[in-house]
Write a protein that holds these residues in place. Structure first.
Motif, PDB file in Angstrom:
ATOM      1  N   SER A  53      -7.727   5.756   0.502  1.00  0.00           N
ATOM      2  CA  SER A  53      -7.948   4.418   1.032  1.00  0.00           C
ATOM      3  C   SER A  53      -9.445   4.146   1.038  1.00  0.00           C
ATOM      4  O   SER A  53     -10.257   5.068   0.906  1.00  0.00           O
TER       5      SER A  53
ATOM      6  N   ALA B 173      -3.657   4.375   1.280  1.00  0.00           N
ATOM      7  CA  ALA B 173      -3.849   5.586   0.489  1.00  0.00           C
ATOM      8  C   ALA B 173      -2.504   6.159   0.100  1.00  0.00           C
ATOM      9  O   ALA B 173      -1.521   6.006   0.803  1.00  0.00           O
TER      10      ALA B 173
ATOM     11  N   GLY C 239       0.836  -1.205   0.000  1.00  0.00           N
ATOM     12  CA  GLY C 239       0.000   0.000   0.000  1.00  0.00           C
ATOM     13  C   GLY C 239       0.863   1.243   0.000  1.00  0.00           C
ATOM     14  O   GLY C 239       2.075   1.196   0.182  1.00  0.00           O
TER      15      GLY C 239
END
Length: 715
Positions: free
Chosen positions: A636, A626, A620
């Protein structure tokens, strides 16, 4: 029938054909209606162009070339004595008064209390500053080429000592200069020179403000902007007349030279298309010249009126006394609309435009029509659509009638939303024409040439001579595409009906009952003209929008769309379940106790899942996944859900607020003693809406649910 498929014209070659209806509907009625409408749009386009060109001289330069020696700019004739641009706020007390009204109307007085507390505790109630005088920014065009504008803030000050105490709450120090009225505000990164004069502090703006900017003679803002500050809460004014005439002439000459070079005939450009493009460009230059030479000032202002319980957004154009611009403004409103008896303030949308063209515009449109004739003949010949029309053919006579309408110079257009007998939406519109019978004959010729073309047939079912009413021949196209959302709003068999009479062209968009609605509107106008009843003359340009009715239609379409989406998702889920069931079924011939071997773990993982910190982790971007991907910021799932929730809150606030009433938007244009005023008036419902949205933003909306921690597995 054509022996081969009809070739779709390219935009670059056949834009006239596509724009005025031949490639879409092929009706002469569409041709005249869209042509008349686009002529009005050309006015708006070039007004925006000219405003943009003028405002381009009032845009701060972001960066300047660096050199060891200062540049020696080319000197213009002279600099104006007044600022070219002013951004004015009427005063701090008036701001507080309007804020109180907004939040009382929206029933959020606690927000105004927060503003009052902030002003008292953090801003010392602006002690040392004059709360009743206007403040803002002035923009000057210096005597240099290229003209790099200079911006100066002006703030009313009653007590330098008290104002200094307030300003020094920030990380700055104020130092008094050696000259009278000169100060410096010294900050961590830059220093701002300040001039005190006439009860105002003048502060140049920019990254490296130069003290020389303060050497000019500034007018007293309280005197210069008294009328502007009294009329508007906030305003932006472009004082065109402040630029000396010789400087305006030079600036216009430079712009004219640049644009004129683009109006030469291009290689391979057809003569007709060239005539249209050149004439359109020359019209724009003529409008630009009039703006430079005849316009005095242009003002954009907003006033929140507690007495009217409304918000007025104004654009005011003042022309120089005795100028051609002022004469054209006054003469454009001399003839009222033919469709006044039909105007209904309670309709969802009502539009009325009645304007007389200036002689220069009539000449320009006449030249454009000659180019249009040439383009029509060329396209018919190239695409083998039958005999090339001459002046005596139906198409030729139709274009002569269009030209006669333009030479008459009265642009009279009407449009309004109606409810048909089934309660569905029907949009009726009309426009005044000369020799409508000739236009109808030309439309019939065009329809006959295009009706068998595959691209036209794919648009829907075309009915030629679908009916007649009050001498108006009606033609209807029922659209091939019938989206459920459109059917829910307009009714079954959505389509467009058009027709031409001797003095007007008519049209309606709607379902099966819309034709009856159109006929009833025509009957109403016929009766009103026969009785010659007294009518209140509205402004020559007026648009009324009752937002609640539009919201109601939009909600109907939205519900249908959501139902369709839910059905599609359910179908997709059922298909996926069936596919998964088939995939999980045991292979034929396998033993009863046989079972599928577990799939090997993916690289970098164990059978129990990915190891913390292993290759499968950390994919991520930032917290919660996000971050910034190729498309920019990627929220996110939690952030996306919060954004969607806030958007839905705003939508619900808007719906609930406007349902309370006072939801009308009215746009009109009226003459003043020195020009014209275009006003957008918003009723109090929009004041409430603004206050509630601000309050919702300050409060953060509904409390965010804290994420629950996942319990650790028992070892």
């Amino acid at each position: 029938m054509l022996s081969k498929p009809f070739p779709i014209p390219k935009v670059s070659e056949f834009w006239v054909l596509e724009t005025y209806g031949f490639s879409e509907l092929g009706t002469g009625s569409v041709l005249i209606s869209r042509f008349l409408w686009d002529l009005q749009m050309l006015k708006a386009r070039y007004l925006l162009l000219t405003l943009t060109l003028v405002f381009s001289f009032g845009t701060p330069s972001i960066a300047q070339a660096q050199s060891d020696e200062p540049a020696s700019p080319l000197q213009l004739i002279q600099e104006g004595k007044r600022p070219l641009l002013t951004i004015t706020f009427s005063g701090a007390d008036r701001f507080m008064s309007k804020a109180k009204y907004i939040f009382e109307a929206s029933e959020h007085t606690e927000v105004f209390g927060m503003i009052e507390t902030f002003m008292k505790e953090s801003m010392n109630d602006l002690e040392g500053f004059n709360r009743g005088k206007p403040f803002g920014i002035m923009g000057y065009l210096p005597v240099a080429f290229p003209p790099l504008p200079e911006f100066v803030a002006f703030v009313p000050v009653d007590s330098v000592e008290a104002a200094t105490k307030l300003v020094e709450k920030a990380p700055v120090v104020i130092s008094k200069g050696s000259e009278e009225g000169r100060y410096e505000v010294i900050g961590p990164n830059r220093t701002f020179p300040v001039l005190m004069r006439d009860g105002y502090a003048f502060i140049p703006l920019g990254n490296t403000p130069d003290a020389k900017i303060l050497e000019r003679e500034f007018p007293d803002p309280a005197d210069l902007l008294a009328g502007q500050a009294q009329e508007f809460d906030a305003a932006v004014r472009l004082d065109v007349e402040s630029i000396p005439a010789a400087t305006r002439t030079l600036l216009y000459g430079l712009i004219n030279s640049g644009i004129s070079t683009q109006l030469q005939q291009r290689d391979g450009e057809a003569e007709g298309a060239y005539r249209i493009r050149r004439t359109e460009g020359e019209r724009g230059l003529a409008a630009l010249k009039m703006l430079f030479m005849d316009c005095q000032k242009i003002t954009f202002g907003v006033n929140i009126s507690e007495d009217e319980q409304a918000v007025n957004l104004d654009m005011v154009i003042d022309a120089i006394k005795g100028s051609q611009m002022l004469k054209e403004m006054f003469s454009s409103t001399e003839r009222p609309s033919y469709f006044i008896p039909l105007l209904d303030e309670n309709a969802a949308v009502s539009v009325s435009i009645s304007s007389l063209m200036a002689d220069r515009e009539k000449e320009a449109y006449g030249e454009m029509m000659e180019g249009f004739r040439m383009e029509v003949a060329r396209l018919i010949e190239e695409n083998k659509l039958g005999p090339v029309p001459d002046e005596n053919s139906p198409i030729g006579q139709a274009m002569t009638a269009i030209q006669k309408t333009l030479q008459e110079g009265h642009m009279d257009i009407f449009a309004q939303f109606y409810r048909d007998s089934a309660g569905k939406l029907a949009i009726v519109w009309a426009g005044r024409v000369q020799d409508g019978e000739a236009i109808n004959s030309g439309a019939m010729d065009v329809l006959t040439r295009l009706k068998d073309i595959e691209e036209v047939q794919s648009m829907g079912e075309l009915q030629i001579n679908a009916g007649e009413h009050h001498g108006v021949m009606l033609h209807r196209l029922t659209f091939a595409a019938q989206p459920p959302e459109a059917v829910a709003v307009f009714g079954d068999n959505v389509g467009m009906t058009m027709g031409m009479g001797s003095t007007a062209i008519w049209g309606v968009i709607g379902g099966e009952e819309s034709l009856a609605t159109l006929k009833s509107v025509m009957d109403k106008l016929e009766e009103a003209q026969a009785t010659a009843a007294d009518q209140r003359t509205p402004p020559n340009f007026r648009v009324i929008i009752n937002v609640n009715q539009l919201v109601e239609m939009a909600e109907i379409a939205r519900e249908v769309s959501m139902t369709r989406r839910s059905e599609r998702e359910a179908e997709a889920g059922a298909e996926a379940a069936i596919a998964q069931t088939a995939k999980d079924a045991p292979v034929a011939g396998a033993g009863a106790g046989a079972s599928a071997a577990p799939a090997p773990p993916a690289p970098g993982t164990s059978g129990a899942g990915a190891a913390p910190g292993g290759p499968g982790a950390g994919r991520g971007f930032g917290r919660g996944g996000a971050g910034r991907g190729r498309g920019g910021f990627q929220p996110s799932p939690a952030q996306a859900a919060a954004m969607q929730r806030r958007a839905e809150q705003g939508r619900q606030i808007a719906l609930e607020t406007l349902k309370e009433g006072d939801d009308r938007i009215e746009i009109d244009s009226r003459l003043t003693e020195t020009g014209a005023r275009l006003r957008v008036r918003l009723e109090q419902g929009f004041v409430k809406l603004f206050g509630r949205l601000v309050a919702n933003g300050i409060s953060g909306g509904e409390a965010e649910e804290a994420p629950q921690a996942t319990p650790a597995p028992v070892q």
